[in-house]
Design a protein around this motif. Structure first.
Motif, PDB file in Angstrom:
ATOM      1  N   GLU A 122       0.846  -1.184   0.000  1.00  0.00           N
ATOM      2  CA  GLU A 122       0.000   0.000   0.000  1.00  0.00           C
ATOM      3  C   GLU A 122       0.883   1.236   0.000  1.00  0.00           C
ATOM      4  N   GLN A 178       4.654  -4.012   9.876  1.00  0.00           N
ATOM      5  CA  GLN A 178       4.462  -2.595  10.183  1.00  0.00           C
ATOM      6  C   GLN A 178       5.616  -2.086  11.038  1.00  0.00           C
ATOM      7  N   ALA A 198       3.698  -9.621   9.787  1.00  0.00           N
ATOM      8  CA  ALA A 198       2.879  -9.996   8.642  1.00  0.00           C
ATOM      9  C   ALA A 198       2.609 -11.505   8.675  1.00  0.00           C
ATOM     10  N   GLN A 200      -1.883  -9.411   1.033  1.00  0.00           N
ATOM     11  CA  GLN A 200      -2.717  -8.935   2.131  1.00  0.00           C
ATOM     12  C   GLN A 200      -2.889 -10.013   3.202  1.00  0.00           C
ATOM     13  N   GLY A 227      -4.986  -8.329  10.225  1.00  0.00           N
ATOM     14  CA  GLY A 227      -4.306  -7.777  11.388  1.00  0.00           C
ATOM     15  C   GLY A 227      -4.922  -8.283  12.678  1.00  0.00           C
ATOM     16  N   ASP A 257      -9.792  -6.821   9.163  1.00  0.00           N
ATOM     17  CA  ASP A 257      -8.701  -5.876   9.426  1.00  0.00           C
ATOM     18  C   ASP A 257      -7.587  -6.144   8.424  1.00  0.00           C
ATOM     19  N   ARG A 292      -4.377  -5.803   6.288  1.00  0.00           N
ATOM     20  CA  ARG A 292      -3.041  -5.208   6.370  1.00  0.00           C
ATOM     21  C   ARG A 292      -2.229  -5.620   5.143  1.00  0.00           C
ATOM     22  N   TYR A 293      -1.118  -4.911   4.930  1.00  0.00           N
ATOM     23  CA  TYR A 293      -0.225  -5.220   3.823  1.00  0.00           C
ATOM     24  C   TYR A 293       1.162  -5.561   4.363  1.00  0.00           C
ATOM     25  N   TYR A 337       4.501  -1.334   3.199  1.00  0.00           N
ATOM     26  CA  TYR A 337       3.920   0.003   3.216  1.00  0.00           C
ATOM     27  C   TYR A 337       4.954   1.003   2.697  1.00  0.00           C
TER      28      TYR A 337
END
Length: 380
Positions: A181, A293, A304, A342, A345, A351, A353-354, A357
């Motif tokens: 993302e 993240q 992840a 993807q 989360g 939820d 998340r990637y 980022y």
């Protein structure tokens, strides 16, 4: 003297049986767990009976790993067959060989100077510290195709329940799903395309929305035309070396108001451009990628999920371990496959998340490599 010492050590280390009562008072967790599953709900190339044997390793791993080259799936492919992408020049024109055929990369996955983890204060050996790549519950899984009572190995994959940290390398060729993302302010797009709001109607609208945050998903691309899909029924692109915003996709905004509502219309990608800004980039410009993240702890949901690397001799429908509500099967075809897509989360299946980022500046200008050696950036 040596013999006496050895004898004493053996005596101290001797095994003794314990009673069932004593055993019942002991709690623990298996270091290795083996799961056997089957699947027969596929269609097309993935139809038929599959059986899977998954060896789960109950480990938490912190590692700094380097390799000169990671190369998987080295066999002959032809451009535009099975979703294979041709090699392009920097101006996105196709490179041809002496026989007039489009050149393709020699392997499905090629990453030079591959590394997991990084070294902080790498210039000072005395003060250098390791920021490890963290892995929880790695596994190895074998896939079998069963036909006419014959059971044959169809593929193998190595994956992680959770992973977080820096992945570095010169990403030359990728096959599979590589999603991320990009997010940032409209001001970045305006500054890269407009000298003033008088340049065009688009620039006027962008100038009014400069403080609006926008975001979109990026994928692997065929940068010769900006397409993010393989076409002809193939599940995904093979041997891609560009990533970005595919044709027809636009940026979105969570902000309210008229200007924010116009963002999707103003930012539709077409032939590797979004409002005049390049939207396709060589994967080699991302010399280091933070998986998960950054700034969020491993135990706090920063890791992840669902990442794996597989190799198939034929089509295999691997179980999707992303945790998303839409998760079912990852449909892979012959060759190597990297899954970095993807995942769910801490909030559960909705939820989203990637694993990657990027801000708008980094997405267009690339990410420099973090140090993976003491004394130098790479080439340990």
């Amino acid at each position: 003297m040596a013999f006496a010492t050895l004898a004493a050590a053996v005596q101290v280390s001797a095994l003794e049986a314990i009673s069932d009562r004593e055993m019942s008072e002991i709690n623990g967790q298996a270091f290795i767990k083996v799961d056997a599953t089957s699947y027969n709900q596929g269609t097309g190339d993935w139809a038929g009976q599959y059986e899977f044997t998954k060896v789960n390793l109950g480990l938490d791993i912190e590692t700094l790993t380097t390799a000169d080259t990671l190369k998987v799936g080295e066999f002959e492919r032809t451009a535009y067959q099975d979703g294979t992408v041709p090699v392009l020049n920097d101006d996105r024109t196709i490179i041809y060989d002496a026989n007039g055929n489009p050149v393709v990369h020699e392997a499905d996955i090629i990453i030079n100077d591959f590394a997991l983890g990084r070294v902080e204060n790498y210039r000072n050996a005395a003060e250098a510290t390791i920021d490890p790549f963290m892995i929880r519950d790695p596994y190895i899984e074998l896939a079998y195709k069963v036909e006419d009572g014959v059971r044959r190995v169809a593929g193998v994959r190595i994956g992680f329940a959770q992973a977080q940290g820096w992945l570095s390398g010169e990403i030359v060729s990728l096959t599979g799903r590589f999603q991320g993302e990009i997010r940032g302010l409209v001001a970045t797009v305006y500054e890269q395309n407009c000298n003033s709001w008088l340049d065009s109607f688009n620039c006027l609208e962008l100038s009014l929305a400069q403080s609006t945050e926008i975001y979109t998903q990026i994928d692997l691309l065929d940068a010769s035309n900006g397409s993010g899909t393989a076409g002809n029924g193939e599940a995904y692109l093979k041997r891609a070396s560009w990533a970005g915003v595919p044709n027809g996709r636009s940026f979105e905004s969570d902000d309210s108001g008229l200007i924010a509502s116009l963002i999707p219309t103003l930012t539709v990608a077409d032939d590797c451009e979004v409002t005049g800004t390049p939207a396709c980039f060589r994967t080699t410009i991302y010399q280091s990628i933070y998986v998960g993240q950054e700034g969020v702890g491993f135990e706090e949901g920063g890791a992840a999920s669902g990442a794996f690397l597989s190799l198939q001799t034929e089509a295999v429908p691997w179980e999707d371990l992303s945790g998303l509500d839409s998760a079912d099967r990852v449909l892979t075809e012959r060759g190597a496959y990297l899954n970095m897509s993807q995942y769910a989360g801490p909030g559960g299946g909705e939820d989203v998340r990637y694993p990657l980022y990027l801000d708008l500046y980094t997405a267009t200008n690339g990410q420099e490599r973090v140090a993976t050696c003491v004394g130098q950036l790479k080439g340990c």
